[in-house]
Design an enzyme around this catalytic site. Sequence first.
Site, PDB file in Angstrom:
ATOM      1  N   ARG A   1       1.619  -1.379  -0.145  1.00 18.09           N
ATOM      2  CA  ARG A   1      -0.359  -0.002   0.077  1.00 18.09           C
ATOM      3  C   ARG A   1       1.142   1.497   0.351  1.00 18.09           C
ATOM      4  NH1 ARG A   1      -3.256  -3.357   3.375  1.00 18.09           N
ATOM      5  NH2 ARG A   1      -2.028  -2.620   5.372  1.00 18.09           N
TER       6      ARG A   1
ATOM      7  N   LYS B   1     -12.593  14.936   3.429  1.00 16.39           N
ATOM      8  CA  LYS B   1     -13.779  14.529   3.163  1.00 16.39           C
ATOM      9  C   LYS B   1     -14.461  13.524   4.290  1.00 16.39           C
ATOM     10  CE  LYS B   1     -14.002  10.567   0.502  1.00 16.39           C
ATOM     11  NZ  LYS B   1     -13.892   9.804  -0.649  1.00 16.39           N
TER      12      LYS B   1
ATOM     13  N   GLU C   1     -19.561  14.581   0.091  1.00 11.11           N
ATOM     14  CA  GLU C   1     -19.916  13.817  -1.352  1.00 11.11           C
ATOM     15  C   GLU C   1     -20.711  13.183  -0.591  1.00 11.11           C
ATOM     16  OE1 GLU C   1     -16.249  11.290  -1.698  1.00 11.11           O
ATOM     17  OE2 GLU C   1     -17.753  10.474  -3.524  1.00 11.11           O
TER      18      GLU C   1
ATOM     19  N   LYS D   1     -18.183  17.679  -3.830  1.00  8.00           N
ATOM     20  CA  LYS D   1     -18.075  15.975  -4.169  1.00  8.00           C
ATOM     21  C   LYS D   1     -19.372  15.725  -4.646  1.00  8.00           C
ATOM     22  CE  LYS D   1     -14.271  13.036  -4.554  1.00  8.00           C
ATOM     23  NZ  LYS D   1     -13.190  12.169  -4.535  1.00  8.00           N
TER      24      LYS D   1
END
Length: 350
Positions: free
Chosen positions: A46, A136, A175, A217
């Site tokens: 990752r 976010k 979002e 978003k």
Amino acid sequence: MKSEILQNTIKQLFVSDKGILAADESVASINKRFEALGIDQSVENRLAFRKTLIATPDLHNYISGVIFHDETFRQDMGDGKTFAKFCEENHIIPGIKVDEGLADFPNFPGEKVTMGIDGLKKRFEEYFSLGARFCKWRVVVDVKNSTDEIIELNLRNLAIYASLAQEAGIVPIIEPEVMYDGEHTMEECRDKMSYVLTHLFGDLALYRVDIKNVILKTAMVLSGKKSTVKADSDEISGDTSHILLSTVPETIGGVVFLSGGQTPTEATLNLSKIMQHGPYKFPITYSYSRALQDPVLEAFSKNSTDTENTRKIFVDRLDMNTLALQGKYTLENETGLSSHINNVTHSQDL
Ligand code: 13P
């Protein structure tokens, strides 16, 4: 003072021709993508994949900000530098996904509520001190199956989150992802998105969120992935542009698009056509994960040490999206380097 910090961040995020990279897949989500491509699901991989993306030379020419997941945000890129520090030094604003993913809700089978409000105020303080300047929170809406009750619950949480983020000096991306998955028609998607955005901005006003320091978003208006009638890019861009103009306050800080499971070329073409419908009263750019990363991840899965080639593919995709932001992209612009993928990878459902 806080408002100045927030405004400054928005100004730096929405500089012309630059997008925001969403590299904030949870450990479980990126592991699913790794698994599908035969990549070992390790912390080292990752890190290596995210490093390949973020340390691309001159990335700041294409990307103004990157959204990270907590694990990446705290990882060392080498030389004792965190991703956030590296970004800061390379003229890219570091952001953080702060929601804690989706959970089932009793008595509403199949529906999802986004978790993470508990302790959020403290977490924001820490993230600010670690360098995060935007963040976010994602909620999901299923066009055919989400109930008004769960939508409302999720939207209120988005308003609470946005308020706490602004208090901490961190610009909130809100979002509400109206999902591409499903069999819905364009009209059903349009209606749902219009409902969600109208209520969302109502809730933000109700909870006194400063709209000029918020970024929306959103998905594009699409007929469901499994729908038998497929809309073309003219219809998608026309409907998406109309929804934005009819529901989003002109004073919003900006709007960014997610790719939602469209292929890289679909997401780029639709973005280009949406931009052609402009100018808009607010700044617009993209904030893709899969539509930018899928071709890159495929290259990484074939040879994780050939960083130069993997980055070439990434930069090719970024070039195409820069053209799209200018409303100038057509399929003829494709070089073939990054336009083909074998599979759109797994969505962020975890
Ligand atoms: P996609 O572009 O893959 O939809 O991801 C964007 C994102 O941030 C989803 O939360």
